[in-house]
Design a protein around this motif. Sequence first.
Motif, PDB file in Angstrom:
ATOM      1  N   ALA A 100       0.642  -1.162   0.031  1.00  0.00           N
ATOM      2  CA  ALA A 100      -0.089  -0.052   0.003  1.00  0.00           C
ATOM      3  C   ALA A 100       0.803   1.079   0.064  1.00  0.00           C
ATOM      4  N   THR A 101       1.830   1.250   0.801  1.00  0.00           N
ATOM      5  CA  THR A 101       2.804   2.472   0.768  1.00  0.00           C
ATOM      6  C   THR A 101       3.429   2.520  -0.517  1.00  0.00           C
ATOM      7  N   TRP A 102       3.994   1.573  -1.100  1.00  0.00           N
ATOM      8  CA  TRP A 102       4.557   1.828  -2.385  1.00  0.00           C
ATOM      9  C   TRP A 102       3.516   2.243  -3.247  1.00  0.00           C
ATOM     10  N   SER A 103       2.421   1.425  -3.432  1.00  0.00           N
ATOM     11  CA  SER A 103       1.292   2.004  -4.087  1.00  0.00           C
ATOM     12  C   SER A 103       1.011   3.768  -4.322  1.00  0.00           C
ATOM     13  N   ALA A 104       1.192   4.152  -3.045  1.00  0.00           N
ATOM     14  CA  ALA A 104       0.955   5.701  -2.771  1.00  0.00           C
ATOM     15  C   ALA A 104       1.926   6.403  -3.192  1.00  0.00           C
ATOM     16  N   ARG A 105       3.252   6.068  -2.763  1.00  0.00           N
ATOM     17  CA  ARG A 105       4.537   7.035  -3.012  1.00  0.00           C
ATOM     18  C   ARG A 105       5.828   6.249  -3.343  1.00  0.00           C
ATOM     19  N   GLY A 106       5.701   4.876  -3.912  1.00  0.00           N
ATOM     20  CA  GLY A 106       6.985   4.368  -4.382  1.00  0.00           C
ATOM     21  C   GLY A 106       7.482   4.772  -5.556  1.00  0.00           C
ATOM     22  N   ALA A 107       8.942   4.480  -5.856  1.00  0.00           N
ATOM     23  CA  ALA A 107       9.229   4.901  -7.115  1.00  0.00           C
ATOM     24  C   ALA A 107       9.128   3.896  -8.150  1.00  0.00           C
ATOM     25  N   THR A 108       8.760   4.549  -9.407  1.00  0.00           N
ATOM     26  CA  THR A 108       8.293   3.629 -10.284  1.00  0.00           C
ATOM     27  C   THR A 108       9.303   3.712 -11.553  1.00  0.00           C
ATOM     28  N   SER A 109      10.173   4.550 -11.353  1.00  0.00           N
ATOM     29  CA  SER A 109      11.156   4.617 -12.537  1.00  0.00           C
ATOM     30  C   SER A 109      12.623   5.073 -11.793  1.00  0.00           C
ATOM     31  N   TRP A 110      13.754   4.915 -12.513  1.00  0.00           N
ATOM     32  CA  TRP A 110      14.931   5.387 -12.035  1.00  0.00           C
ATOM     33  C   TRP A 110      15.122   6.740 -11.888  1.00  0.00           C
ATOM     34  N   HIS A 111      14.292   7.481 -12.692  1.00  0.00           N
ATOM     35  CA  HIS A 111      14.446   8.954 -12.595  1.00  0.00           C
ATOM     36  C   HIS A 111      13.989   9.549 -11.209  1.00  0.00           C
ATOM     37  N   THR A 112      12.816   8.825 -10.669  1.00  0.00           N
ATOM     38  CA  THR A 112      12.395   9.129  -9.490  1.00  0.00           C
ATOM     39  C   THR A 112      13.566   8.885  -8.461  1.00  0.00           C
ATOM     40  N   VAL A 113      13.985   7.767  -8.513  1.00  0.00           N
ATOM     41  CA  VAL A 113      15.087   7.394  -7.421  1.00  0.00           C
ATOM     42  C   VAL A 113      16.071   8.391  -7.522  1.00  0.00           C
ATOM     43  N   GLU A 114      16.677   8.725  -8.918  1.00  0.00           N
ATOM     44  CA  GLU A 114      17.792   9.605  -8.816  1.00  0.00           C
ATOM     45  C   GLU A 114      17.570  10.908  -8.436  1.00  0.00           C
ATOM     46  N   ASP A 115      16.290  11.533  -8.816  1.00  0.00           N
ATOM     47  CA  ASP A 115      15.774  12.721  -8.006  1.00  0.00           C
ATOM     48  C   ASP A 115      15.901  12.675  -6.388  1.00  0.00           C
ATOM     49  N   GLU A 116      15.507  11.739  -5.827  1.00  0.00           N
ATOM     50  CA  GLU A 116      15.351  11.514  -4.522  1.00  0.00           C
ATOM     51  C   GLU A 116      16.807  11.240  -3.765  1.00  0.00           C
ATOM     52  N   MET A 117      17.637  10.554  -4.686  1.00  0.00           N
ATOM     53  CA  MET A 117      19.280  10.524  -4.133  1.00  0.00           C
ATOM     54  C   MET A 117      20.014  11.990  -3.971  1.00  0.00           C
ATOM     55  N   ARG A 118      19.467  12.785  -5.010  1.00  0.00           N
ATOM     56  CA  ARG A 118      19.795  13.884  -5.164  1.00  0.00           C
ATOM     57  C   ARG A 118      19.690  14.903  -3.990  1.00  0.00           C
ATOM     58  N   LYS A 119      18.313  14.619  -3.746  1.00  0.00           N
ATOM     59  CA  LYS A 119      17.753  15.618  -2.279  1.00  0.00           C
ATOM     60  C   LYS A 119      18.375  15.175  -1.151  1.00  0.00           C
ATOM     61  N   HIS A 120      19.230  13.687  -0.937  1.00  0.00           N
ATOM     62  CA  HIS A 120      19.779  13.617   0.190  1.00  0.00           C
ATOM     63  C   HIS A 120      21.251  13.353  -0.005  1.00  0.00           C
ATOM     64  N   GLU A 121      21.914  14.431  -0.853  1.00  0.00           N
ATOM     65  CA  GLU A 121      23.217  14.037  -1.674  1.00  0.00           C
ATOM     66  C   GLU A 121      24.229  14.265  -0.717  1.00  0.00           C
ATOM     67  N   GLY A 122      23.989  14.893   0.473  1.00  0.00           N
ATOM     68  CA  GLY A 122      25.083  15.194   1.450  1.00  0.00           C
ATOM     69  C   GLY A 122      25.043  14.055   2.410  1.00  0.00           C
ATOM     70  N   SER A 123      23.937  13.356   2.716  1.00  0.00           N
ATOM     71  CA  SER A 123      23.872  12.404   3.775  1.00  0.00           C
ATOM     72  C   SER A 123      23.999  10.931   3.188  1.00  0.00           C
ATOM     73  N   THR A 124      24.805  10.130   3.360  1.00  0.00           N
ATOM     74  CA  THR A 124      24.812   8.973   2.874  1.00  0.00           C
ATOM     75  C   THR A 124      23.946   7.874   3.817  1.00  0.00           C
ATOM     76  N   ALA A 125      23.891   8.390   5.075  1.00  0.00           N
ATOM     77  CA  ALA A 125      22.911   7.388   5.862  1.00  0.00           C
ATOM     78  C   ALA A 125      21.425   7.728   5.332  1.00  0.00           C
ATOM     79  N   ALA A 126      20.891   8.827   4.984  1.00  0.00           N
ATOM     80  CA  ALA A 126      19.796   9.025   4.514  1.00  0.00           C
ATOM     81  C   ALA A 126      19.330   8.254   3.149  1.00  0.00           C
TER      82      ALA A 126
END
Length: 142
Positions: A100-126
């Motif tokens: 249910a969580t994935w259906s609501a806000r899960g990443a469906t493409s690599w572009h979404t994952v890359e954008d999210e990784m850029r948001k947390h660029e300074g923190s490896t843990a995040a």
Amino acid sequence: MHDFERATTVRHDRRKYKHEGTAEEPTREERSIGFFYTLPDALKEAFVETSRLDRHDARKQAKADMVEQYKYKEERRADNIQKLLTRTVEIYANGLELFATWSARGATSWHTVEDEMRKHEGSTAAQLKYIRNEIEMRVIGL
């Protein structure tokens, strides 16, 4: 008294040599093994007779003990099955929640994952936390 003539550990080796002593008479080594051969003959006879008479009650008690042990094992088995069933239901419910969580806000493409990784660029843990969560939602939730 035939059963008590030989020690239990002496003639079970299946070797091809001749034993000293005959079938009727125990060897010197056999006599030195147990306490039974040090007893007087009358006491040996009494011991054998008592064992013979008490055998029936001892077998009854052993059977009752076995029944009790089987009941205990059956109860343990039922408890273990219930624990496994509960754990399976918990895992299934967790999978449904993750889906249910994935259906609501899960990443469906690599572009979404890359954008999210850029948001947390300074923190490896995040970044690792985000990736683990995405993998868990994808693997367990689907």
